[in-house]
Write a protein that holds these residues in place. Structure first.
Motif, short mmCIF file in Angstrom:
data_model
loop_
_atom_site.label_atom_id
_atom_site.label_comp_id
_atom_site.label_asym_id
_atom_site.label_seq_id
_atom_site.Cartn_x
_atom_site.Cartn_y
_atom_site.Cartn_z
N LEU A 103 2.85 13.90 -42.14
CA LEU A 103 3.57 14.24 -43.50
C LEU A 103 3.53 15.73 -43.27
CD1 LEU A 103 1.52 12.56 -46.19
CD2 LEU A 103 3.55 11.61 -45.12
N SER A 104 4.81 16.42 -43.81
CA SER A 104 4.68 17.85 -43.63
C SER A 104 5.08 18.42 -45.00
CB SER A 104 6.17 18.05 -43.01
OG SER A 104 5.91 17.68 -41.73
N CYS A 105 4.60 19.64 -45.30
CA CYS A 105 4.71 20.17 -46.54
C CYS A 105 5.07 21.81 -46.29
CB CYS A 105 3.43 20.14 -47.51
SG CYS A 105 3.23 21.29 -48.78
N VAL A 106 6.27 22.09 -47.00
CA VAL A 106 6.52 23.40 -46.97
C VAL A 106 6.59 24.13 -48.11
CG1 VAL A 106 8.61 24.88 -46.36
CG2 VAL A 106 8.25 22.90 -45.05
N LEU A 107 5.78 25.26 -48.21
CA LEU A 107 5.65 26.45 -49.42
C LEU A 107 6.72 27.26 -49.34
CD1 LEU A 107 2.52 27.29 -50.91
CD2 LEU A 107 4.32 28.96 -50.34
#
Length: 133
Positions: free
Chosen positions: A20-24
């Motif tokens: 999983l990836s998450c970009v802020l």
């Protein structure tokens, strides 16, 4: 405005892996503790893992079998500190859930408090992970 965008969920067979990836995205230079939570239908939100803004400290949920720590790895992108990952291996149907990325402002870049919802300021919309037996 702070936005969190998750990706990487999907459907896999038991024993498989996902990342999983998450970009802020945010206009500023604030240190963010970032974390992953998950919610199984009918159950409470569960902390999975968290990582400090300086990436030096990590937290993993402690379960009876300690399986999260053994199978999941949280990390930050070396080139973009506002991107985090959750590498999940040896997935089982019990891991089926909606996975949420979360972020909390960190007074100290070493803070890891965002593994508890109290210290989360922003949430992503979630990405579904389904593991088939």
């Amino acid at each position: 405005q702070v936005l969190l965008r998750e990706s990487g969920g999907g459907s896999v067979q038991a024993g498989g892996s996902l990342r999983l990836s998450c970009v802020l995205t945010e206009d500023g230079d604030v240190g963010w503790c970032m974390a992953w939570f998950r919610r199984v239908p009918g159950k409470e939100l569960e902390s999975v893992a968290a990582i400090s803004a300086d990436a030096q400290n990590t937290y993993y949920a402690v379960s009876d079998s300690d399986s999260v720590r053994q199978r999941f790895t949280i990390s930050r992108d070396n080139n973009d500190k506002r991107t985090i990952y959750l590498r999940m291996t040896n997935l089982s149907p019990a891991d089926t859930a909606m996975y949420y990325c979360a972020a909390g402002r960190a007074p100290l870049w070493s803070d890891i408090d965002c593994h508890t919802p109290t210290y989360v300021h922003y949430w992503g919309q979630g990405t579904q992970v389904s593991v088939n037996a």
